[in-house]
Scaffold this motif. Structure first.
Motif, PDB file in Angstrom:
ATOM      1  N   SER A 139      -9.137   3.301 -53.732  1.00  0.00           N
ATOM      2  CA  SER A 139      -8.736   3.225 -55.140  1.00  0.00           C
ATOM      3  C   SER A 139      -9.304   4.388 -55.943  1.00  0.00           C
ATOM      4  N   TRP A 140     -10.521   4.769 -55.620  1.00  0.00           N
ATOM      5  CA  TRP A 140     -11.174   5.877 -56.329  1.00  0.00           C
ATOM      6  C   TRP A 140     -10.379   7.167 -56.155  1.00  0.00           C
ATOM      7  N   GLU A 141      -9.973   7.471 -54.931  1.00  0.00           N
ATOM      8  CA  GLU A 141      -9.229   8.698 -54.661  1.00  0.00           C
ATOM      9  C   GLU A 141      -7.921   8.742 -55.430  1.00  0.00           C
ATOM     10  N   PHE A 197      -5.150   2.428 -62.786  1.00  0.00           N
ATOM     11  CA  PHE A 197      -6.312   1.569 -63.010  1.00  0.00           C
ATOM     12  C   PHE A 197      -5.876   0.140 -63.325  1.00  0.00           C
ATOM     13  N   ARG A 198      -4.863   0.002 -64.188  1.00  0.00           N
ATOM     14  CA  ARG A 198      -4.395  -1.329 -64.567  1.00  0.00           C
ATOM     15  C   ARG A 198      -3.825  -2.096 -63.378  1.00  0.00           C
ATOM     16  N   GLU A 258     -16.302  -2.117 -50.743  1.00  0.00           N
ATOM     17  CA  GLU A 258     -16.618  -0.696 -50.826  1.00  0.00           C
ATOM     18  C   GLU A 258     -15.532   0.143 -50.159  1.00  0.00           C
ATOM     19  N   ARG A 259     -14.990  -0.336 -49.044  1.00  0.00           N
ATOM     20  CA  ARG A 259     -13.906   0.385 -48.380  1.00  0.00           C
ATOM     21  C   ARG A 259     -12.658   0.401 -49.254  1.00  0.00           C
ATOM     22  N   LEU A 260     -12.347  -0.734 -49.879  1.00  0.00           N
ATOM     23  CA  LEU A 260     -11.194  -0.796 -50.774  1.00  0.00           C
ATOM     24  C   LEU A 260     -11.403   0.104 -51.987  1.00  0.00           C
TER      25      LEU A 260
END
Length: 344
Positions: A242-244, A267-268, A236-238
């Motif tokens: 990545s989401w940002e 994303f890839r 979840e922390r990772l």
């Protein structure tokens, strides 16, 4: 304090310390687990700043048992000098409208009622009485349904405003506590209904596994959930980082629906495990379902989707693939419409 009350007090202090200075809605069905929870939390009040409100939810499914359960909850709240409330919901109607099982519908309306009460009464948290036995049953249930790592990590002590103080306590310990304290409780007949998969797991499968395969199966399931839970925390922390870097959420349009853009090159570059989790979160953000086949289809679109192609998901969610990005939107608002965007 009773030894069990001390255990829960220390656990709450360690796991979610701010709980001990909170206004808490306690879900109380009148059954043994929730009655034990109510009394345990009430016993902590001299030692912390804890305000409790007992809430009984009438799902409309067992009208013959509801009066006795509500009377039991109301009497306990009066003895403990606690505020008490009852909310009536129509789980059967929700089950029909949403094509849910009665069990799933009851859960949906129950937690919706809890959220409404928290808002109306300006409370901080909701405490429910899931036990270690419930956790082992839940992990096995999710395994049978093909759950991934997140599902098999089971329930958490805290999920947002929801807390589960008894999650590490066996039901046998609670029954001993109730007997010692002479606390009255009711029996929910739906827990004996073998049409429900959870009840078949509780009354048939787990006892069979304990007797014929491994007497420590419950401990093994709890250990698995705990280990996977720690892995989940790291992932979840990772995922947050990545989401940002990968997702942009635009201001909702005139219909109030969000528009999300996924950067394909970034994303890839992610590990497949993070790619899948990111897509799941993105679909949740868009307010749609996260069925396995949907997640895998969107994953494929992000990885190797042909520019100009589209995906049509539930409630009118459309996914447009371009060379640089994948766009998630409700171009005609939410609704059961079909057809390509190019037709409009």
């Amino acid at each position: 304090m009773h030894s069990l009350e001390k255990i829960i007090y220390r656990l709450l202090h360690r796991e979610i310390a701010e709980t001990l200075i909170s206004r808490v809605l306690v879900g109380v069905s009148g059954g043994p687990d929730s009655m034990a929870l109510l009394h345990i939390l009430a016993a902590m009040r001299p030692h912390c700043s804890l305000t409790l409100v007992a809430a009984y939810i009438d799902h409309g499914l067992r009208p013959g048992e509801t009066p006795a359960e509500w009377a039991c909850v109301r009497a306990a709240a009066a003895d403990l000098q606690l505020d008490c409330t009852m909310v009536t919901v129509d789980a059967a109607a929700v089950a029909i409208a949403g094509k849910f099982s009665p069990e799933q519908a009851a859960r949906e309306v129950r937690y919706r009622a809890f959220a409404d009460l928290v808002h109306a009464r300006q409370l901080d948290l909701v405490a429910v009485a899931h036990t270690a036995d419930d956790q082992s049953e839940e992990v096995l249930l999710r395994l049978l349904r093909g759950g991934g790592r997140r599902a098999l990590s089971g329930m958490r002590y805290r999920s947002g405003t929801l807390i589960r103080p008894l999650l590490g306590i066996r039901k046998a310990e609670l029954m001993a506590y109730l007997a010692e304290k002479d606390i009255h409780f009711c029996h929910d007949s739906s827990n004996d209904d073998m049409r429900f998969l959870r009840n078949r797991i509780r009354h048939e499968l787990l006892p069979l596994l304990e007797e014929r395969y491994d007497s420590g199966i419950r401990r093994a399931l709890l250990k698995t959930a705990a280990n996977l839970g720690e892995d989940e925390d790291l992932l979840e922390r990772l995922l947050a980082g990545s989401w940002e870097e990968t997702v942009v959420i635009e201001t909702p349009d005139m219909e109030g629906e969000p528009v999300c853009r996924l950067d394909r090159s970034r994303f890839r570059a992610l590990h497949p495990a993070l790619q899948r989790r990111l897509i799941e979160k993105l679909l949740w953000t868009m307010g749609t379902t996260t069925r396995y086949e949907h997640v895998m289809a969107v994953l494929a679109a992000g990885r190797e989707g042909r520019p100009g192609s589209e995906l049509h998901l539930s409630q009118g969610l459309r996914i447009e693939v371009s060379r640089e990005q994948v766009l998630f939107s409700y171009p005609l608002g939410k609704g059961p419409w079909r057809g390509s965007l190019k037709e409009y």
